[in-house]
Structure formats: C-alpha cells, structure tokens
Design an enzyme around this catalytic site. Structure first.
Site, PDB file in Angstrom:
ATOM      1  N   THR A 130       0.820  -1.203   0.000  1.00  0.00           N
ATOM      2  CA  THR A 130       0.000   0.000   0.000  1.00  0.00           C
ATOM      3  C   THR A 130       0.862   1.265   0.000  1.00  0.00           C
ATOM      4  O   THR A 130       1.992   1.239   0.493  1.00  0.00           O
ATOM      5  CB  THR A 130      -0.904   0.002   1.251  1.00  0.00           C
ATOM      6  OG1 THR A 130      -1.453   1.289   1.444  1.00  0.00           O
ATOM      7  CG2 THR A 130      -0.128  -0.366   2.508  1.00  0.00           C
ATOM      8  N   ASP A 131       0.287   2.361  -0.488  1.00  0.00           N
ATOM      9  CA  ASP A 131       1.001   3.643  -0.410  1.00  0.00           C
ATOM     10  C   ASP A 131       1.030   4.176   1.027  1.00  0.00           C
ATOM     11  O   ASP A 131       1.762   5.116   1.325  1.00  0.00           O
ATOM     12  CB  ASP A 131       0.377   4.683  -1.357  1.00  0.00           C
ATOM     13  CG  ASP A 131      -1.076   5.019  -1.047  1.00  0.00           C
ATOM     14  OD1 ASP A 131      -1.667   4.394  -0.147  1.00  0.00           O
ATOM     15  OD2 ASP A 131      -1.628   5.920  -1.719  1.00  0.00           O
ATOM     16  N   GLU A 132       0.232   3.547   1.933  1.00  0.00           N
ATOM     17  CA  GLU A 132       0.183   4.050   3.312  1.00  0.00           C
ATOM     18  C   GLU A 132       1.512   3.850   4.034  1.00  0.00           C
ATOM     19  O   GLU A 132       1.750   4.482   5.068  1.00  0.00           O
ATOM     20  CB  GLU A 132      -0.965   3.380   4.080  1.00  0.00           C
ATOM     21  CG  GLU A 132      -2.311   3.647   3.418  1.00  0.00           C
ATOM     22  CD  GLU A 132      -3.510   3.173   4.227  1.00  0.00           C
ATOM     23  OE1 GLU A 132      -3.429   3.139   5.461  1.00  0.00           O
ATOM     24  OE2 GLU A 132      -4.530   2.847   3.599  1.00  0.00           O
ATOM     25  N   TYR A 155      -1.789  -0.864  10.917  1.00  0.00           N
ATOM     26  CA  TYR A 155      -1.916  -1.516   9.604  1.00  0.00           C
ATOM     27  C   TYR A 155      -0.738  -1.164   8.706  1.00  0.00           C
ATOM     28  O   TYR A 155      -0.054  -2.052   8.176  1.00  0.00           O
ATOM     29  CB  TYR A 155      -3.226  -1.102   8.926  1.00  0.00           C
ATOM     30  CG  TYR A 155      -3.266  -1.405   7.441  1.00  0.00           C
ATOM     31  CD1 TYR A 155      -3.282  -2.718   6.984  1.00  0.00           C
ATOM     32  CD2 TYR A 155      -3.262  -0.376   6.496  1.00  0.00           C
ATOM     33  CE1 TYR A 155      -3.292  -2.996   5.614  1.00  0.00           C
ATOM     34  CE2 TYR A 155      -3.276  -0.646   5.132  1.00  0.00           C
ATOM     35  CZ  TYR A 155      -3.294  -1.962   4.689  1.00  0.00           C
ATOM     36  OH  TYR A 155      -3.297  -2.235   3.346  1.00  0.00           O
ATOM     37  N   LYS A 159       2.334  -3.495   7.134  1.00  0.00           N
ATOM     38  CA  LYS A 159       2.609  -3.643   5.702  1.00  0.00           C
ATOM     39  C   LYS A 159       4.045  -3.203   5.398  1.00  0.00           C
ATOM     40  O   LYS A 159       4.748  -3.820   4.599  1.00  0.00           O
ATOM     41  CB  LYS A 159       1.610  -2.830   4.869  1.00  0.00           C
ATOM     42  CG  LYS A 159       0.183  -3.352   4.895  1.00  0.00           C
ATOM     43  CD  LYS A 159       0.012  -4.756   4.315  1.00  0.00           C
ATOM     44  CE  LYS A 159       0.254  -4.807   2.822  1.00  0.00           C
ATOM     45  NZ  LYS A 159      -0.094  -6.145   2.264  1.00  0.00           N
TER      46      LYS A 159
HETATM   47  P1  NAD Z   1      -9.387  -7.920   1.930  1.00  0.00           P
HETATM   48  O1  NAD Z   1      -9.421  -7.699   3.416  1.00  0.00           O
HETATM   49  O2  NAD Z   1     -10.614  -7.672   1.125  1.00  0.00           O
HETATM   50  O3  NAD Z   1      -8.943  -9.429   1.628  1.00  0.00           O
HETATM   51  C1  NAD Z   1      -7.911 -10.052   2.311  1.00  0.00           C
HETATM   52  C2  NAD Z   1      -8.012 -11.553   2.064  1.00  0.00           C
HETATM   53  O4  NAD Z   1      -6.902 -12.175   2.733  1.00  0.00           O
HETATM   54  C3  NAD Z   1      -9.302 -12.179   2.626  1.00  0.00           C
HETATM   55  O5  NAD Z   1      -9.876 -13.024   1.661  1.00  0.00           O
HETATM   56  C4  NAD Z   1      -8.815 -12.964   3.829  1.00  0.00           C
HETATM   57  O6  NAD Z   1      -9.573 -14.131   4.088  1.00  0.00           O
HETATM   58  C5  NAD Z   1      -7.389 -13.303   3.444  1.00  0.00           C
HETATM   59  N1  NAD Z   1      -6.556 -13.498   4.629  1.00  0.00           N
HETATM   60  C6  NAD Z   1      -6.467 -12.692   5.719  1.00  0.00           C
HETATM   61  N2  NAD Z   1      -5.646 -13.236   6.625  1.00  0.00           N
HETATM   62  C7  NAD Z   1      -5.190 -14.407   6.090  1.00  0.00           C
HETATM   63  C8  NAD Z   1      -4.319 -15.405   6.539  1.00  0.00           C
HETATM   64  N3  NAD Z   1      -3.739 -15.346   7.748  1.00  0.00           N
HETATM   65  N4  NAD Z   1      -4.034 -16.443   5.728  1.00  0.00           N
HETATM   66  C9  NAD Z   1      -4.626 -16.532   4.493  1.00  0.00           C
HETATM   67  N5  NAD Z   1      -5.497 -15.628   4.031  1.00  0.00           N
HETATM   68  C10 NAD Z   1      -5.776 -14.570   4.821  1.00  0.00           C
HETATM   69  O7  NAD Z   1      -8.170  -7.054   1.431  1.00  0.00           O
HETATM   70  P2  NAD Z   1      -7.984  -6.254   0.055  1.00  0.00           P
HETATM   71  O8  NAD Z   1      -8.564  -4.913   0.212  1.00  0.00           O
HETATM   72  O9  NAD Z   1      -8.388  -7.120  -1.069  1.00  0.00           O
HETATM   73  O10 NAD Z   1      -6.402  -6.072   0.036  1.00  0.00           O
HETATM   74  C11 NAD Z   1      -5.556  -7.075  -0.544  1.00  0.00           C
HETATM   75  C12 NAD Z   1      -4.110  -6.651  -0.401  1.00  0.00           C
HETATM   76  O11 NAD Z   1      -3.919  -5.388  -1.029  1.00  0.00           O
HETATM   77  C13 NAD Z   1      -3.659  -6.469   1.061  1.00  0.00           C
HETATM   78  O12 NAD Z   1      -2.350  -6.966   1.169  1.00  0.00           O
HETATM   79  C14 NAD Z   1      -3.699  -4.974   1.265  1.00  0.00           C
HETATM   80  O13 NAD Z   1      -2.732  -4.569   2.234  1.00  0.00           O
HETATM   81  C15 NAD Z   1      -3.339  -4.466  -0.118  1.00  0.00           C
HETATM   82  N6  NAD Z   1      -3.880  -3.126  -0.444  1.00  0.00           N
HETATM   83  C16 NAD Z   1      -5.222  -2.879  -0.336  1.00  0.00           C
HETATM   84  C17 NAD Z   1      -5.703  -1.613  -0.695  1.00  0.00           C
HETATM   85  C18 NAD Z   1      -7.166  -1.294  -0.652  1.00  0.00           C
HETATM   86  O14 NAD Z   1      -7.539  -0.142  -0.923  1.00  0.00           O
HETATM   87  N7  NAD Z   1      -8.053  -2.233  -0.361  1.00  0.00           N
HETATM   88  C19 NAD Z   1      -4.816  -0.616  -1.107  1.00  0.00           C
HETATM   89  C20 NAD Z   1      -3.464  -0.920  -1.173  1.00  0.00           C
HETATM   90  C21 NAD Z   1      -3.007  -2.186  -0.859  1.00  0.00           C
END
Ligand code: NAD
Length: 346
Positions: A130-132, A155, A159
C-alpha cells in the site's frame, strides 16, 4: 503459467483471480477465509478447470509448504492480509501475525520451494502493498518509489514491515521479487466496512453517512479492475527486484467523494430528498493521515500502464454494481463488526 494468489477470496485478490483466469493463466487461490473473505467473489471462475482453491492460513508454515508441493506454481502474488485500518487500531496483534509473520512464512516457503527447483530465474514473488507505508503528505507533493517509509497506523506499519522482509529476501537470498504499492481501491465486491460501500449502503438504508473529521482527508482512488490489470502487467513485464507505485490519477477529498456518490444515487435511485442530507460528521480516526498521492511515472514510462477509468466513471460502475447485487452485500452485513464504529481508541 501457474499463479499462486494469496487472499484471492478478498476484494482485490478476487479481481486478480478473475482477470488471471480470463487471461488464460492457471490460478491457485490460497485463502484462510477470514471475516473479510467471500468465496462468491470468485463464483464466476470457480468451475474453470484452470482454477483451484486451497483453504490455508499464511500463519501456518506447514500448510504453505503443502500448497507449494502440491501445486508447484511458477509465481506467487501475495495479497492475503488484514487490511482494515480501523480494526488495526482496536486489535493490532492480528495485523502483526498475518501481515508480518504470515509474509515471513510465505517468503520462507517460497524460497525453499524455489531453491529445491534449482532457483529458476523466471520465478516471481510479487508482494502487493500500500502507499500508506509512506506516511502522510501535506497539501503538495507525491509519493515516488524512493519516498522514505514513515507508516503511522498499526496496519501501515505491519505492511511496511512486510515490504522490508520481501526486500531483504531478494537482497540476501536472491529471491526474484516484485513489489507494488498502490493507492485506495474501490469497485465491485468491496467489503461493506470500507468507506465507499458504507456510503452506498447507508444511503440505501436511509442511515447516517459517517464522515471522519471534516472530510478533508485526501486519497487517490484506484478502480479495482484497473489495479488487478496493473498487477498482472507488473508480474508479466516488471523488472525483477523493482518496486512500482500504482495510482489511479484520481485525487479527491473524502467529502467530495461522498458528494459524488450521493449525486450518482440521486440520479440512479432518487429518494424524497438528496442522499447528501444523510451526511454526518463524526470524530476523526486517531492518527488519520491527511493526504496520499502517487506519482505513477515509473509504471507509466517503463510498463506503459495507466488507469482506464476516471473516478466519476469508476464510481458510476461501482454504484450500479451495488444496486444490482443486493444478495451479495446482504449476506455480509451480519459479519463481525460490520456497521459498527471501530478504531476510536486514541
Ligand atoms: P481484503 O481484506 O478484502 O482481503 C484479504 C483476504 O486475505 C481475505 O480473503 C482474507 O480471508 C485473506 N486473509 C487474511 N488473513 C489471512 C491469513 N492469515 N491467511 C490466508 N489468508 C488470509 O483485502 P484487500 O482490500 O483485497 O487487500 C488485498 C491486499 O492489497 C492487502 O495486502 C492490502 O494490504 C493491499 N492493499 C489494499 C488496498 C485497498 O484499498 N483495499 C490498497 C493498497 C493495498
């Protein structure tokens, strides 16, 4: 090409799974199915012979080794994470266990598997971040890939820690990694605890729309299908060992974003008065970063990638999707913590 996607039952991971299958890849979806997961997100590909699902937890090293042994992937795209900032304020431990220790476990399992295969140069470990991790910007400036890390929430700190581990596994062990840091995603299948679905669903239920502080915080918004496309582009063409920032080229103040959604709903599903009347300013999140903005020069110039939709277009598609998919979000409204104000502990 066989791609192991972790977190493929989540919001972004499921978009990657659907696009990778559409592009002809074989996909193994590894997910623990936490509160944030929804297997319905991948219903459209579940019967495809190139798709496999493994329920496994990245906190369990033995389970990871078993998945690598059985499926022998050519690449890993790692998205599994605890992802909600407000939950990280109330319960940071789960974020350390999954995002830091879980990423360590996955790196070790991938490294052992890659070593046993004779360290093929073509292997990739693509870590999605993430950019955070870069912290908060003032009114001007943008995050580049060289911006120093300065995470402010549990969080983003978890990350950032995982990013450092991935970098170290490349420097120390030669693991062929790719790292991407992207801005806030939105779009279909977004879990109903995040800002944009909350605005849409509270509007539809005639409930107050909570806006933290005065809604002055600025985010860059990236449509999830664009993000999935960018990730597969980086996996295919990105230079090994390199970081790419992925942005939507769509900065907006939270309050302006909420107004845009209300205005779309006023057009698509008019009520007696404007949905803007439901907006309610609430106590700010502790440590709330003021502004994030991505400089997307590297991914644009090196890989020729740009987002395909504006924020207005993406929001219209998102609102239309929520209006057409009530059974999907109804099923999630009773999940633990959904609809509650979380993350107020200062
Ligand atoms: P999300 O919370 O919708 O999905 C996360 C998934 O990971 C879920 O299906 C969950 O069951 C699974 N998970 C969680 N803990 C687990 C574990 N211990 N073992 C196996 N699976 C596990 O998240 P998202 O929004 O789809 O984000 C996905 C990735 O992208 C993350 O790494 C997040 O940091 C990154 N990200 C998200 C955003 C955003 O805006 N949503 C922005 C930048 C980066």
């Amino acid at each position: 090409m066989k791609l192991l996607v972790t977190g493929g039952a989540g919001f972004i991971g499921s978009a990657v799974v659907r696009q990778a299958i559409a592009q002809g890849l074989e996909v193994v979806n590894l997910d623990a199915l936490t509160y944030a997961a929804c297997l319905a997100n991948v219903d459209s590909v579940a019967q495809n012979p190139r798709y496999r699902f493994e329920q496994a937890d990245i906190r369990d090293p033995a389970a990871l080794r078993r998945v690598f042994d059985i499926h022998a992937p050519d690449a890993v795209m790692h998205l599994a994470a605890e992802s909600h900032v407000d939950r990280s304020i109330d319960g940071p431990g789960a974020f350390i266990e999954t995002n830091v220790t879980g990423t360590y476990n996955l790196l070790q399992a991938a490294r052992d598997y890659w070593t046993a295969k004779g360290k093929p140069e073509s292997f990739r470990f693509h870590h999605v971040s993430t950019d955070e991790v870069y912290g908060s910007l003032g009114p001007t400036g943008m995050f580049t890939e060289d911006t120093p890390y300065a995470p402010n929430s549990p969080y983003s700190a978890s990350k950032a820690a995982s990013d450092h581990l991935v970098r170290a596994w490349a420097e120390t062990y030669g693991l062929p990694i790719l790292l991407t840091n992207c801005s806030n995603n939105y779009g279909p299948f977004h879990f109903p605890e995040k800002l944009i679905p909350v605005v849409i669903l509270n509007s539809l239920h005639g409930k107050p729309i909570p806006v933290y502080g005065q809604g002055e915080n600025i985010r860059d918004w990236l449509f999830v299908e664009d993000h999935a496309n960018a990730l597969l582009t980086v996996l295919d063409k990105g230079r090994v060992g390199r970081t790419y920032n992925i942005g939507g080229e769509n900065e907006a103040r939270n309050i302006d974003l909420v107004h845009m959604i209300c205005d779309i709903l006023d057009r698509e599903k008019p009520d007696k008065t404007s949905y803007r009347n439901l907006i309610s300013f609430v106590t700010d999140r502790p440590g709330h970063d003021l502004r994030y903005a991505i400089d997307p020069t590297r991914i644009r110039e090196e890989l020729g990638w740009r987002p395909s939709v504006t924020l207005e277009q993406g929001l219209e598609r998102t609102v239309a999707w929520y209006l057409a998919n009530e059974s999907w979000w109804q099923a999630l409204l009773n999940r633990d913590g959904v609809g509650m104000r979380l993350g107020q502990a200062g």
